[in-house]
Structure formats: C-alpha cells, structure tokens
Design a protein around this motif. Structure first.
Motif, PDB file in Angstrom:
ATOM      1  N   UNK A 155       0.829  -1.197   0.000  1.00  0.00           N
ATOM      2  CA  UNK A 155       0.000   0.000   0.000  1.00  0.00           C
ATOM      3  C   UNK A 155       0.865   1.248   0.000  1.00  0.00           C
ATOM      4  N   UNK A 156       0.473   2.267  -0.774  1.00  0.00           N
ATOM      5  CA  UNK A 156       1.241   3.496  -0.923  1.00  0.00           C
ATOM      6  C   UNK A 156       0.329   4.714  -0.974  1.00  0.00           C
ATOM      7  N   UNK A 157       0.872   5.827  -0.532  1.00  0.00           N
ATOM      8  CA  UNK A 157       0.240   7.130  -0.710  1.00  0.00           C
ATOM      9  C   UNK A 157       1.213   8.024  -1.465  1.00  0.00           C
ATOM     10  N   UNK A 158       0.684   8.991  -2.206  1.00  0.00           N
ATOM     11  CA  UNK A 158       1.537   9.948  -2.917  1.00  0.00           C
ATOM     12  C   UNK A 158       0.774  11.251  -3.098  1.00  0.00           C
ATOM     13  N   UNK A 159       1.520  12.324  -3.237  1.00  0.00           N
ATOM     14  CA  UNK A 159       0.921  13.629  -3.491  1.00  0.00           C
ATOM     15  C   UNK A 159       1.709  14.354  -4.570  1.00  0.00           C
ATOM     16  N   UNK A 160       1.045  15.277  -5.231  1.00  0.00           N
ATOM     17  CA  UNK A 160       1.694  16.176  -6.178  1.00  0.00           C
ATOM     18  C   UNK A 160       0.766  17.357  -6.411  1.00  0.00           C
ATOM     19  N   UNK A 161       1.286  18.383  -7.042  1.00  0.00           N
ATOM     20  CA  UNK A 161       0.493  19.538  -7.435  1.00  0.00           C
ATOM     21  C   UNK A 161       0.690  19.754  -8.926  1.00  0.00           C
ATOM     22  N   UNK A 162      -0.409  19.922  -9.646  1.00  0.00           N
ATOM     23  CA  UNK A 162      -0.360  20.154 -11.087  1.00  0.00           C
ATOM     24  C   UNK A 162      -0.910  21.538 -11.394  1.00  0.00           C
ATOM     25  N   UNK A 163      -0.478  22.083 -12.517  1.00  0.00           N
ATOM     26  CA  UNK A 163      -1.079  23.300 -13.054  1.00  0.00           C
ATOM     27  C   UNK A 163      -1.994  22.897 -14.204  1.00  0.00           C
ATOM     28  N   UNK A 164      -3.269  23.244 -14.099  1.00  0.00           N
ATOM     29  CA  UNK A 164      -4.221  22.904 -15.163  1.00  0.00           C
ATOM     30  C   UNK A 164      -3.761  23.466 -16.497  1.00  0.00           C
ATOM     31  N   UNK A 165      -3.229  24.673 -16.474  1.00  0.00           N
ATOM     32  CA  UNK A 165      -2.825  25.330 -17.720  1.00  0.00           C
ATOM     33  C   UNK A 165      -1.717  24.563 -18.444  1.00  0.00           C
ATOM     34  N   UNK A 166      -0.897  23.790 -17.711  1.00  0.00           N
ATOM     35  CA  UNK A 166       0.142  22.986 -18.363  1.00  0.00           C
ATOM     36  C   UNK A 166      -0.461  21.939 -19.283  1.00  0.00           C
ATOM     37  N   UNK A 167      -1.707  21.549 -19.005  1.00  0.00           N
ATOM     38  CA  UNK A 167      -2.368  20.498 -19.782  1.00  0.00           C
ATOM     39  C   UNK A 167      -3.532  21.058 -20.614  1.00  0.00           C
ATOM     40  N   UNK A 168      -3.515  22.365 -20.810  1.00  0.00           N
ATOM     41  CA  UNK A 168      -4.489  23.055 -21.663  1.00  0.00           C
ATOM     42  C   UNK A 168      -5.936  22.872 -21.194  1.00  0.00           C
ATOM     43  N   UNK A 169      -6.109  22.824 -19.855  1.00  0.00           N
ATOM     44  CA  UNK A 169      -7.444  22.798 -19.262  1.00  0.00           C
ATOM     45  C   UNK A 169      -7.544  23.892 -18.196  1.00  0.00           C
ATOM     46  N   UNK A 170      -6.959  25.045 -18.473  1.00  0.00           N
ATOM     47  CA  UNK A 170      -6.861  26.120 -17.496  1.00  0.00           C
ATOM     48  C   UNK A 170      -7.977  27.143 -17.544  1.00  0.00           C
TER      49      UNK A 170
END
Length: 192
Positions: A155-170
């Motif tokens: 079992x694992x947990x993970x986190x991250x932060x994305x920018x919507x604009x990087x994927x053209x959904x901003x």
C-alpha cells in the motif's frame, strides 16, 4: 490530473518494497486505489473530484529499487465529481472535450529513494493530449501478506500539485485555481 496521481502512487510504492530474490510484478487493486483532486473555486470553497477503479502495474527490482517502474492508465471519463452538471462541464470544450476512449496515462521515468519508506517518482503524465514530467512524493504504507487474500500486498500514498494550464485545461484561472492538489492512495497485489 487524476491518472497522474494514481500512477505516481504506484511508482512510489515500488521504490520502498523490501528486496526479493527476483523482480516482482504487482497489479493495482482497483477496488482500493483512488486519486483525489482538489481546487479552489472563486475563493469560496475547495472542490473535490476523484478517479477510482483504474488499473496499473508495478515492476519492483529487488536488487535496485531505483530501477523499478510503474505504468497506469484510465479513461478521462472515469472522473467522479459528485454532480452530473460539473462532470458534463469538465468533458465540454471549456476543459477536456474528452472522447469516450481518451485515456490518462502515467509512466515512470526515474525513482529517487529518499528514505526507508519514501521516494520521489518522476514520470510522464499524458492528460488532454499533453505529456509533461511530474514528480510524485510517495510513501510506503505497508507491505506484507494480505490477511484475506493470503498473498503479498503493498500500500502506498503519494501527493503532487499540477497546473491545469500545463495540460491546456486552465479555463477560468485564476478565479478557479490553476493549481490542482492531488492525493493518491493505492493498494497493489502480487501478480499471478
């Protein structure tokens, strides 16, 4: 966004698994693996969504955990928002304009072991037709024989932060936050 999270968590888990005599393959337990994402809405609230029921594989190298790998993919339309009109808006031209078969994928490219139970998993996330490198901050929760299944489980947990604009959904940023927080929690079972 969601797929990356799930893939990242899986990759992180493989880095901290105890060494085995040979490389061991794991598959995600789709019933106990989730990616939860959140963003701020107009400064009034934090809104949440989720991906669940996805599949993926982890290959763990017993001699060199940093040589392990993770691959995850799932349909964009597997997104759960809790409100049908929000889901329909996310699938519209304002955001994904997602076809029925459009997939989110994550493929690890490197793993940096940072502690006995932690790792940074870098991988290529493909979302909305755009591929970007993302880093998952991962933690091993537990490895051992599953009490009901009678075979090795992890079992694992993970986190991250994305920018919507990087994927053209901003759309609507900055009123709707460009930053999306991602929390991944996965269980994986040793492959047959």
């Amino acid at each position: 966004m969601k797929t990356l999270i799930a893939s990242a968590a899986l990759a992180a888990a493989t880095l901290t698994t105890p060494a085995f005599a040979t490389s061991t393959d794991y598959v995600l337990d789709a019933s106990h693996s989730q990616i939860v994402f959140s963003y701020e809405h107009l400064g009034y609230s934090t809104t949440y969504g989720m991906f669940s029921g996805f599949e993926g594989q982890i290959a763990f190298d017993q001699e060199n955990p940093a040589a392990s790998s993770v691959n995850v993919s799932f349909p964009v339309r597997a997104m759960l928002t809790g409100w049908e009109a929000r889901f329909d808006h996310f699938m519209s031209g304002d955001f994904f304009a997602a076809a029925e078969d459009e997939m989110v994928t994550f493929t690890s490219t490197s793993i940096e072991v940072t502690g006995d139970e932690t790792a940074l998993i870098t991988g290529d996330l493909t979302l909305n037709g755009v591929t970007k490198a993302v880093v998952l901050d991962a933690k091993l929760n537990q490895v051992g024989d599953h009490p009901m299944e009678g075979k090795p489980w992890a079992g694992f947990d993970a986190t991250t932060t994305l920018l919507r604009s990087d994927f053209e959904v901003g759309a609507f940023a900055p009123f709707v936050s460009d930053e999306v927080e991602i929390m991944i929690s996965i269980e994986a079972m040793q492959a047959e």
